[in-house]
Write a protein that holds these residues in place. Structure first.
Motif, PDB file in Angstrom:
ATOM      1  N   UNK A 261       3.794  -0.554  -4.500  1.00  0.00           N
ATOM      2  CA  UNK A 261       4.769   0.366  -5.100  1.00  0.00           C
ATOM      3  C   UNK A 261       4.570   0.460  -6.607  1.00  0.00           C
ATOM      4  N   UNK A 262       4.420  -0.686  -7.272  1.00  0.00           N
ATOM      5  CA  UNK A 262       4.196  -0.683  -8.718  1.00  0.00           C
ATOM      6  C   UNK A 262       2.861  -0.032  -9.049  1.00  0.00           C
ATOM      7  N   UNK A 263       1.863  -0.295  -8.226  1.00  0.00           N
ATOM      8  CA  UNK A 263       0.540   0.293  -8.453  1.00  0.00           C
ATOM      9  C   UNK A 263       0.604   1.815  -8.365  1.00  0.00           C
ATOM     10  N   UNK A 264       1.270   2.338  -7.343  1.00  0.00           N
ATOM     11  CA  UNK A 264       1.380   3.791  -7.188  1.00  0.00           C
ATOM     12  C   UNK A 264       2.144   4.412  -8.361  1.00  0.00           C
ATOM     13  N   UNK A 265       3.223   3.778  -8.750  1.00  0.00           N
ATOM     14  CA  UNK A 265       4.005   4.302  -9.878  1.00  0.00           C
ATOM     15  C   UNK A 265       3.195   4.280 -11.172  1.00  0.00           C
ATOM     16  N   UNK A 266       2.390   3.244 -11.326  1.00  0.00           N
ATOM     17  CA  UNK A 266       1.618   3.065 -12.559  1.00  0.00           C
ATOM     18  C   UNK A 266       0.573   4.165 -12.736  1.00  0.00           C
ATOM     19  N   UNK A 267      -0.086   4.557 -11.640  1.00  0.00           N
ATOM     20  CA  UNK A 267      -1.190   5.512 -11.747  1.00  0.00           C
ATOM     21  C   UNK A 267      -0.805   6.951 -11.419  1.00  0.00           C
TER      22      UNK A 267
ATOM     23  N   UNK B 222       1.698  11.448  -5.123  1.00  0.00           N
ATOM     24  CA  UNK B 222       2.742  11.401  -4.095  1.00  0.00           C
ATOM     25  C   UNK B 222       3.469  10.058  -4.140  1.00  0.00           C
ATOM     26  N   UNK B 223       4.624  10.041  -4.764  1.00  0.00           N
ATOM     27  CA  UNK B 223       5.403   8.800  -4.902  1.00  0.00           C
ATOM     28  C   UNK B 223       6.524   8.691  -3.871  1.00  0.00           C
ATOM     29  N   UNK B 224       6.689   9.698  -3.029  1.00  0.00           N
ATOM     30  CA  UNK B 224       7.858   9.732  -2.141  1.00  0.00           C
ATOM     31  C   UNK B 224       7.546   9.311  -0.703  1.00  0.00           C
ATOM     32  N   UNK B 225       6.275   9.373  -0.314  1.00  0.00           N
ATOM     33  CA  UNK B 225       5.909   8.952   1.042  1.00  0.00           C
ATOM     34  C   UNK B 225       6.054   7.443   1.159  1.00  0.00           C
ATOM     35  N   UNK B 226       6.567   6.966   2.291  1.00  0.00           N
ATOM     36  CA  UNK B 226       6.736   5.533   2.488  1.00  0.00           C
ATOM     37  C   UNK B 226       5.386   4.831   2.448  1.00  0.00           C
ATOM     38  N   UNK B 227       5.410   3.542   2.165  1.00  0.00           N
ATOM     39  CA  UNK B 227       4.155   2.802   1.994  1.00  0.00           C
ATOM     40  C   UNK B 227       3.272   2.893   3.231  1.00  0.00           C
TER      41      UNK B 227
ATOM     42  N   UNK C 110       3.224   5.118   5.682  1.00  0.00           N
ATOM     43  CA  UNK C 110       2.709   6.477   5.880  1.00  0.00           C
ATOM     44  C   UNK C 110       1.651   6.811   4.831  1.00  0.00           C
ATOM     45  N   UNK C 111       1.847   6.325   3.601  1.00  0.00           N
ATOM     46  CA  UNK C 111       0.881   6.582   2.540  1.00  0.00           C
ATOM     47  C   UNK C 111      -0.449   5.903   2.842  1.00  0.00           C
ATOM     48  N   UNK C 112      -0.393   4.662   3.324  1.00  0.00           N
ATOM     49  CA  UNK C 112      -1.625   3.961   3.700  1.00  0.00           C
ATOM     50  C   UNK C 112      -2.328   4.677   4.852  1.00  0.00           C
ATOM     51  N   UNK C 113      -1.539   5.169   5.803  1.00  0.00           N
ATOM     52  CA  UNK C 113      -2.119   5.901   6.934  1.00  0.00           C
ATOM     53  C   UNK C 113      -2.826   7.165   6.439  1.00  0.00           C
ATOM     54  N   UNK C 114      -2.179   7.846   5.481  1.00  0.00           N
ATOM     55  CA  UNK C 114      -2.750   9.068   4.923  1.00  0.00           C
ATOM     56  C   UNK C 114      -4.018   8.773   4.121  1.00  0.00           C
ATOM     57  N   UNK C 115      -3.976   7.747   3.280  1.00  0.00           N
ATOM     58  CA  UNK C 115      -5.137   7.387   2.467  1.00  0.00           C
ATOM     59  C   UNK C 115      -6.303   6.949   3.355  1.00  0.00           C
ATOM     60  N   UNK C 116      -6.004   6.124   4.355  1.00  0.00           N
ATOM     61  CA  UNK C 116      -7.051   5.667   5.269  1.00  0.00           C
ATOM     62  C   UNK C 116      -7.676   6.813   6.036  1.00  0.00           C
ATOM     63  N   UNK C 117      -6.860   7.769   6.470  1.00  0.00           N
ATOM     64  CA  UNK C 117      -7.370   8.938   7.189  1.00  0.00           C
ATOM     65  C   UNK C 117      -8.284   9.766   6.295  1.00  0.00           C
ATOM     66  N   UNK C 118      -7.925   9.878   5.025  1.00  0.00           N
ATOM     67  CA  UNK C 118      -8.714  10.660   4.072  1.00  0.00           C
ATOM     68  C   UNK C 118     -10.076  10.011   3.821  1.00  0.00           C
ATOM     69  N   UNK C 119     -10.098   8.707   3.599  1.00  0.00           N
ATOM     70  CA  UNK C 119     -11.335   8.032   3.224  1.00  0.00           C
ATOM     71  C   UNK C 119     -12.262   7.771   4.410  1.00  0.00           C
ATOM     72  N   UNK C 120     -11.700   7.469   5.572  1.00  0.00           N
ATOM     73  CA  UNK C 120     -12.514   7.092   6.731  1.00  0.00           C
ATOM     74  C   UNK C 120     -12.588   8.212   7.773  1.00  0.00           C
TER      75      UNK C 120
END
Length: 371
Positions: free
Chosen positions: A218-224, A249-254, A256-266
């Motif tokens: 959460x802090x990492x996402x807010x920071x960047x 995107x700071x509003x998606x739950x952690x 769901x955000x990981x699922x989205x990021x993983x889907x994008x990269x892999x």
């Protein structure tokens, strides 16, 4: 007629009985049940003894027997078998101990099927990742496979599960029910947490790849988020642009955000990954993060000033030493820079094959002096 069905099943303990054999019995005197009424008797008997009669379709145990299954049974009885599962003695004690491992308060778990059904449904409902990963203890891996391929409830509980937990060729009469139940509970907990642990490892990859020692995602996402927002409008590369949009995107739950990021990269959602996909995520994240940081470096001077018309230069030698620099060009210097560029190009045209080596050596010396 109901007693006749139970009597036939009871006379074949721990054995499957063909529904065809049951129908033949019911058609004969003194019962003489008409074919149209026989499915109704099955429905009644399966309701009354739902936790004691195991149903098999096409030779496989069916943990859930619903209205659709009942319709298939009425039309194709030859594909079904029933088995009466009743326990006494040490098996009853083991059954009661196993019941403590099932996190389900909807039943009392006093019969084999009240234990086996939740186990089969538990494995069936696990994320695809948990069904495929090998990143589990040997006992959890074995347990997952024996439950997934279970064919007979009694055999599963009193032979296959103990074997999976490391008790090969266990004499059931000498078993320690409490110890077996404790190990079963630990393996089920491990399977339940396997996907959560994957998400935790994804977070670790993200946090460890950056210089800022932020302790939570959460802090990492807010920071960047702000940095990504400043970059996104100027970025032309589609992958880097998409990555920046995800950072914004700071509003998606952690999760769901990981699922989205993983889907994008892999190119596959993490809940469907295998172990190779997890390794690919680590590599792909390191790559995209490096590009993000390098691009970000072209936007700000060391004093925090927002830069325009910038490029980043980096040269790496074979010994691993490296120099880099962000170069900003003011608009008033454009004509002078273009003039120098033409002069240098004319000199390099004298030996085109040596142009890049010459520039590399020159840039190395200039950047090294600047450093």
């Amino acid at each position: 007629a109901l007693e006749a069905i139970i009597g036939l099943l009871d006379s074949h303990p721990d054995t499957r009985v063909s529904v065809n054999d049951i129908q033949n019995l019911l058609r004969q005197p003194p019962y003489g049940v008409k074919d149209g009424l026989i499915p109704l008797l099955y429905a009644v008997i399966l309701k009354i003894f739902e936790n004691e009669i195991a149903v098999y379709e096409d030779g496989r145990f069916s943990p859930e027997f619903d209205e659709t299954s009942m319709q298939v049974l009425a039309k194709r009885p030859e594909t079904f078998e029933f088995q009466l599962c009743r326990m006494t003695g040490i098996r009853r004690q083991l059954l009661e101990s196993f019941a403590t491992s099932i996190e389900d308060e909807t039943t009392t778990h006093s019969t084999i099927l009240e234990i086996v059904r939740p186990l089969c449904l538990f494995i069936e409902q696990l994320p695809e990742y948990t069904k495929k990963t090998q990143n589990l203890s040997p006992e959890a891996l074995n347990l997952r496979e024996v439950i997934k391929s279970a064919e007979e409830p009694a055999k599963l509980l009193f032979e296959e599960i103990p074997n999976a937990l490391g008790y090969a060729n266990l004499d059931i009469n000498k078993a320690d029910p409490t110890q077996l139940a404790q190990q079963l509970s630990e393996c089920l907990r491990e399977l339940r947490r396997a996907f959560v642990n994957l998400q935790d490892r994804m977070v670790t990859v993200i946090l460890n790849s950056t210089k800022d020692k932020l302790k939570t995602l959460e802090k990492w996402r807010n920071h960047y988020a702000e940095s990504a927002e400043n970059l996104v409008l100027e970025i032309a590369d589609p992958d880097l642009r998409t990555f920046c949009l995800k950072l914004i995107d700071e509003h998606t739950t952690q999760n769901d955000w990981l699922e989205s990021l993983g889907s994008f990269l892999v190119k596959l959602p993490p809940n469907k990954w295998n172990d190779r996909d997890e390794k690919e995520f680590s590599v792909k994240f390191e790559e995209i993060w490096g590009r993000f940081e390098r691009t970000l470096a072209t936007c700000y001077s060391k004093y925090g000033k927002n830069l325009k018309n910038t490029i980043r230069l980096a040269i790496t030698r074979r010994d691993g030493s490296e120099v880099d620099c962000v170069v900003a060009m003011d608009s008033e210097d454009t004509n002078l820079v273009e003039g120098l560029q033409q002069e240098i190009s004319q000199l390099l045209n004298r030996a085109p094959n040596l142009a890049i080596p010459t520039l590399s050596k020159t840039l190395w010396e200039l950047l090294h002096q600047k450093k």
